[in-house]
Design an enzyme around this catalytic site. Sequence first.
Site, PDB file in Angstrom:
ATOM      1  N   CYS A  64      17.549  27.947  59.603  1.00 19.36           N
ATOM      2  CA  CYS A  64      18.375  26.765  60.297  1.00 19.36           C
ATOM      3  C   CYS A  64      17.917  25.477  60.163  1.00 19.36           C
ATOM      4  O   CYS A  64      16.680  25.396  60.353  1.00 19.36           O
ATOM      5  CB  CYS A  64      18.727  27.401  61.667  1.00 19.36           C
ATOM      6  SG  CYS A  64      19.232  28.946  62.122  1.00 19.36           S
ATOM      7  N   CYS A  65      18.919  24.436  59.919  1.00 20.31           N
ATOM      8  CA  CYS A  65      18.460  23.324  60.245  1.00 20.31           C
ATOM      9  C   CYS A  65      20.022  22.560  60.576  1.00 20.31           C
ATOM     10  O   CYS A  65      20.860  23.063  60.702  1.00 20.31           O
ATOM     11  CB  CYS A  65      18.025  22.502  59.093  1.00 20.31           C
ATOM     12  SG  CYS A  65      18.879  22.441  57.521  1.00 20.31           S
TER      13      CYS A  65
END
Length: 151
Positions: A64-65
């Site tokens: 995730c970012c």
Amino acid sequence: MRISVSSDMDEPVARALVVELRGRGHEVVAHGALRPGDDPQWAVCSEVAARAVADGVADQAVVCCWTGTGASIAANKVPGVRAALCADAYTADGARRWNDANVLALSLRLTSEPLLKEILDAWFAAEPSADAEDRENVARVGRLDLDKPAP
């Protein structure tokens, strides 16, 4: 299933992801901002999570970012990884089914908790296709990791 999870930010949806995966009975190994002392940079923690899959230490990973793009790019640089940025359940299903994706990339900005559950439902329900054409496409992508030209 052992799942390597990374996030470059300690956001509510990232924490919810870990809780949801554990609630589904998965063993979660956290990286980046989800693990005190880890390097939270998206390129670093996404690589670490993806490498766990490539090395056989984890069955799958979720990276995730903020947009999910950087995390997916970093994960896809690891040979043997097929990371898919999924913003909806239909894409998650197709990524597993047709692409045999082994890393799910998510946007911390766009993924709500209800949407997260839908994406995970689709991701875990789908099985990689046995269709010869689909398998050949996945094999071709694998050859790209070896920098081999098409036969």
